[in-house]
Enzyme design. Structure first.
Site, PDB file in Angstrom:
ATOM      1  N   HIS A   1      34.790  42.280  47.346  1.00  0.00           N
ATOM      2  CA  HIS A   1      35.908  41.344  47.535  1.00  0.00           C
ATOM      3  C   HIS A   1      36.026  40.378  46.360  1.00  0.00           C
ATOM      4  O   HIS A   1      35.393  39.312  46.335  1.00  0.00           O
ATOM      5  CB  HIS A   1      35.725  40.576  48.840  1.00  0.00           C
ATOM      6  CG  HIS A   1      36.957  39.844  49.284  1.00  0.00           C
ATOM      7  ND1 HIS A   1      37.369  39.809  50.588  1.00  0.00           N
ATOM      8  CD2 HIS A   1      37.884  39.136  48.591  1.00  0.00           C
ATOM      9  CE1 HIS A   1      38.476  39.102  50.687  1.00  0.00           C
ATOM     10  NE2 HIS A   1      38.808  38.677  49.476  1.00  0.00           N
TER      11      HIS A   1
ATOM     12  N   HIS B   1      38.921  38.773  43.348  1.00  0.00           N
ATOM     13  CA  HIS B   1      40.300  38.632  42.835  1.00  0.00           C
ATOM     14  C   HIS B   1      40.222  38.451  41.323  1.00  0.00           C
ATOM     15  O   HIS B   1      39.939  37.352  40.847  1.00  0.00           O
ATOM     16  CB  HIS B   1      40.989  37.414  43.443  1.00  0.00           C
ATOM     17  CG  HIS B   1      41.083  37.449  44.940  1.00  0.00           C
ATOM     18  ND1 HIS B   1      42.223  37.848  45.611  1.00  0.00           N
ATOM     19  CD2 HIS B   1      40.186  37.138  45.914  1.00  0.00           C
ATOM     20  CE1 HIS B   1      42.017  37.777  46.929  1.00  0.00           C
ATOM     21  NE2 HIS B   1      40.786  37.339  47.135  1.00  0.00           N
TER      22      HIS B   1
ATOM     23  N   LYS C   1      44.473  46.925  51.989  1.00  0.00           N
ATOM     24  CA  LYS C   1      44.255  45.541  52.378  1.00  0.00           C
ATOM     25  C   LYS C   1      45.469  45.026  53.128  1.00  0.00           C
ATOM     26  O   LYS C   1      46.595  45.125  52.644  1.00  0.00           O
ATOM     27  CB  LYS C   1      44.001  44.689  51.128  1.00  0.00           C
ATOM     28  CG  LYS C   1      43.810  43.208  51.368  1.00  0.00           C
ATOM     29  CD  LYS C   1      42.387  42.882  51.812  1.00  0.00           C
ATOM     30  CE  LYS C   1      42.239  41.431  52.211  1.00  0.00           C
ATOM     31  NZ  LYS C   1      41.860  40.540  51.131  1.00  0.00           N
TER      32      LYS C   1
ATOM     33  N   ASP D   1      34.288  36.955  47.550  1.00  0.00           N
ATOM     34  CA  ASP D   1      35.658  36.434  47.562  1.00  0.00           C
ATOM     35  C   ASP D   1      35.901  35.542  46.336  1.00  0.00           C
ATOM     36  O   ASP D   1      36.460  34.447  46.437  1.00  0.00           O
ATOM     37  CB  ASP D   1      36.001  35.690  48.856  1.00  0.00           C
ATOM     38  CG  ASP D   1      37.520  35.582  49.061  1.00  0.00           C
ATOM     39  OD1 ASP D   1      38.278  36.086  48.206  1.00  0.00           O
ATOM     40  OD2 ASP D   1      37.937  34.986  50.075  1.00  0.00           O
TER      41      ASP D   1
ATOM     42  N   HIS E   1      41.052  29.871  40.280  1.00  0.00           N
ATOM     43  CA  HIS E   1      42.312  29.212  39.913  1.00  0.00           C
ATOM     44  C   HIS E   1      42.009  28.270  38.760  1.00  0.00           C
ATOM     45  O   HIS E   1      40.844  27.930  38.519  1.00  0.00           O
ATOM     46  CB  HIS E   1      42.861  28.389  41.084  1.00  0.00           C
ATOM     47  CG  HIS E   1      43.213  29.199  42.284  1.00  0.00           C
ATOM     48  ND1 HIS E   1      44.304  30.039  42.328  1.00  0.00           N
ATOM     49  CD2 HIS E   1      42.604  29.308  43.493  1.00  0.00           C
ATOM     50  CE1 HIS E   1      44.357  30.618  43.514  1.00  0.00           C
ATOM     51  NE2 HIS E   1      43.337  30.204  44.238  1.00  0.00           N
TER      52      HIS E   1
ATOM     53  N   GLY F   1      40.497  28.797  47.054  1.00  0.00           N
ATOM     54  CA  GLY F   1      39.720  29.820  46.356  1.00  0.00           C
ATOM     55  C   GLY F   1      38.771  29.204  45.346  1.00  0.00           C
ATOM     56  O   GLY F   1      39.097  28.210  44.705  1.00  0.00           O
TER      57      GLY F   1
HETATM   58  O1  DOR Z   1      40.401  31.409  49.336  1.00  0.00           O
HETATM   59  C1  DOR Z   1      41.129  32.400  49.195  1.00  0.00           C
HETATM   60  N1  DOR Z   1      41.694  32.664  48.003  1.00  0.00           N
HETATM   61  N2  DOR Z   1      41.388  33.194  50.245  1.00  0.00           N
HETATM   62  C2  DOR Z   1      42.306  34.181  50.171  1.00  0.00           C
HETATM   63  O2  DOR Z   1      42.490  34.883  51.133  1.00  0.00           O
HETATM   64  C3  DOR Z   1      43.102  34.380  48.960  1.00  0.00           C
HETATM   65  C4  DOR Z   1      42.355  33.915  47.794  1.00  0.00           C
HETATM   66  C5  DOR Z   1      43.188  33.860  46.573  1.00  0.00           C
HETATM   67  O3  DOR Z   1      43.784  34.887  46.202  1.00  0.00           O
HETATM   68  O4  DOR Z   1      43.234  32.805  45.932  1.00  0.00           O
HETATM   69 ZN    ZN Z   2      40.042  37.077  49.032  1.00  0.00          ZN
HETATM   70 ZN    ZN Z   3      41.353  36.774  52.273  1.00  0.00          ZN
END
Ligand code: DOR
Ligand code: ZN
Ligand code: ZN
Length: 396
Positions: free
Chosen positions: A54, A56, A137, A258, A262, A274
């Site tokens: 997980h 990004h 997803k 996760d 940012h 995030g």
């Molecule tokens: O904290 C998070 N950030 N949870 C999410 O589901 C999306 C993710 C993001 O893409 O920034």
């Molecule tokens: Zn996520």
């Molecule tokens: Zn999520």
């Protein structure tokens, strides 16, 4: 290459042995093996490269937050040799053409191996079948557009589904509990596997069943209150206690980062949810091993073996003959503090900033190549490769 004198960690035991690597694969495990190039791992734990399901990586239009190059550097330095990228990029990965384009970007830039998820929206389920995502997803909170129950049901029935289980973006416990309950009951009804991403609540755990698997993040295990803005939000001490108990008992299967970077200014001004975790996830857990709160075998089960098994990732997650030679050599005694200025991620903030860490990544071997040593990255962009998947889904 021969890695000598390893304390080799599996999810069940610690074996004292040498590991022989030929080409990209593990060719032997035992004593008295011979090879030209030798690395002495005396007194060091050697674990499989982490499989983080997980992540990004942002890339495309949000490359200023992270891209496959910067994100995979953070992964490598953090002992993660395989990651799965989430589809809520800009533009999102919701059609086969964008999926293909994302594969190309990852292939060109990533240092470590990778797989991609495909984002489900109303009416694109057939499109997902043209490509080979690790999972489909589903954002029940509408992050990729509104998800009707019919779409959710069909996705669980026909795909390998991984679900962000919140019915809306309020962050209220009810939004998660209802979503988890719905996903679990659909999985049971169709007798199909569904995976629940980042579970956070004691009350969510009661809905899990034999058809579901789930993951938890380091921040939901280790933090409570308002210290970081994440989605789902951080919860209460009673919840973290329940998450730990469920992880220990096997009801929660996976720890995944996760990693959701940012820009620091966006975090402040727009309160975006995030945090970046790839650089430090493993070190946070090594500290817990040193504190005897978890065992190194548990760590390997949660971050290597189970993610590879559950997502049917070939040749990853275990140190066994024939598997990819993805190894992390650990120095369990090295003390440090979490320092965001040392992050390879572009996102240089963390709720763990300043925290004392005991345990470090000494070296990383990626498919037989020494890729990280003494804090230095030794492989080039593009050395990462798309992972292979076993054909069947978890529940056949
Ligand atoms: O904290 C998070 N950030 N949870 C999410 O589901 C999306 C993710 C993001 O893409 O920034
Ligand atoms: Zn996520
Ligand atoms: Zn999520």
């Amino acid at each position: 290459m021969l890695i000598k004198n390893c304390r080799l960690v599996t999810s069940r035991e610690i074996i004292f042995a040498d590991v022989l690597i030929e080409g990209e694969k593990i060719a032997g495990i035992g004593r008295g093996l011979k090879s030209g190039e030798v690395i002495d791992a005396k007194n060091k734990f050697v674990i499989p490269g982490l499989v983080d399901v997980h992540v990004h990586m942002r890339d495309f239009e949000q490359s200023y937050k992270e891209d496959f190059f910067s994100g995979s550097k953070a992964a490598l330095a953090g002992g993660v040799t395989t990651f799965v990228d989430m589809p809520n990029s800009s533009p999102p990965v919701i059609d086969s053409k964008t999926f293909q384009r994302r594969l190309e970007a990852a292939s060109k830039k990533s240092l470590v191996d990778f797989g991609l998820n495909f984002g489900i929206t109303a009416g694109n389920l057939e499109e997902s079948k043209k490509v080979a995502p690790v999972a489909c997803k589903i954002y029940m909170n509408g992050a990729l557009g509104e998800i009707k129950e019919e779409t959710l049901a069909q996705a669980i029935k026909e795909c390998k589904a991984a679900v962000h289980a919140e019915t809306n973006t309020s962050g209220e416990p009810k939004a998660e509990e209802e979503a988890v309950k719905k996903v679990c009951s659909l999985a049971a009804r169709f007798k199909k596997h569904a995976h629940i991403c980042h579970i956070t609540l004691r009350n969510s755990l009661n809905h899990l069943n034999e058809y579901t698997t789930c993951e938890v993040t380091p921040h939901h295990l280790l933090l409570t209150g308002e210290i970081a803005r994440v989605s789902p939000p951080l919860r209460t001490p009673a919840d973290t206690r329940a998450l730990w108990a469920a992880l220990k008992s096997g009801r929660i299967n996976i720890v995944a980062s996760d990693h959701a970077p940012h820009e620091a200014s966006e975090k402040e001004e727009d309160a975006l949810a995030g945090i970046p975790n790839l650089d430090i996830m493993l070190r946070l857990f090594l500290t817990l091993v040193n504190e005897r709160k978890i065992t190194i075998q548990e760590l390997v089960r949660w971050t290597c073996e189970n993610p590879a098994k559950i997502f049917r990732i070939k040749n990853k997650g275990e140190i066994k003959i024939g598997m990819d030679a993805d190894l992390v050599i650990l120095n369990m005694d090295e003390k440090s503090k979490v320092d965001v200025d040392e992050f390879y991620s572009k996102a240089k903030y963390s709720p763990f900033e300043g925290q004392t860490i005991v345990g470090a990544v000494d070296r990383v071997i990626l498919r037989g190549k020494l890729a990280f040593e003494d804090g230095d990255i030794l492989v080039e962009r593009g050395s990462g490769r798309l992972i292979s998947l076993h054909p069947q889904s978890f529940c056949g």
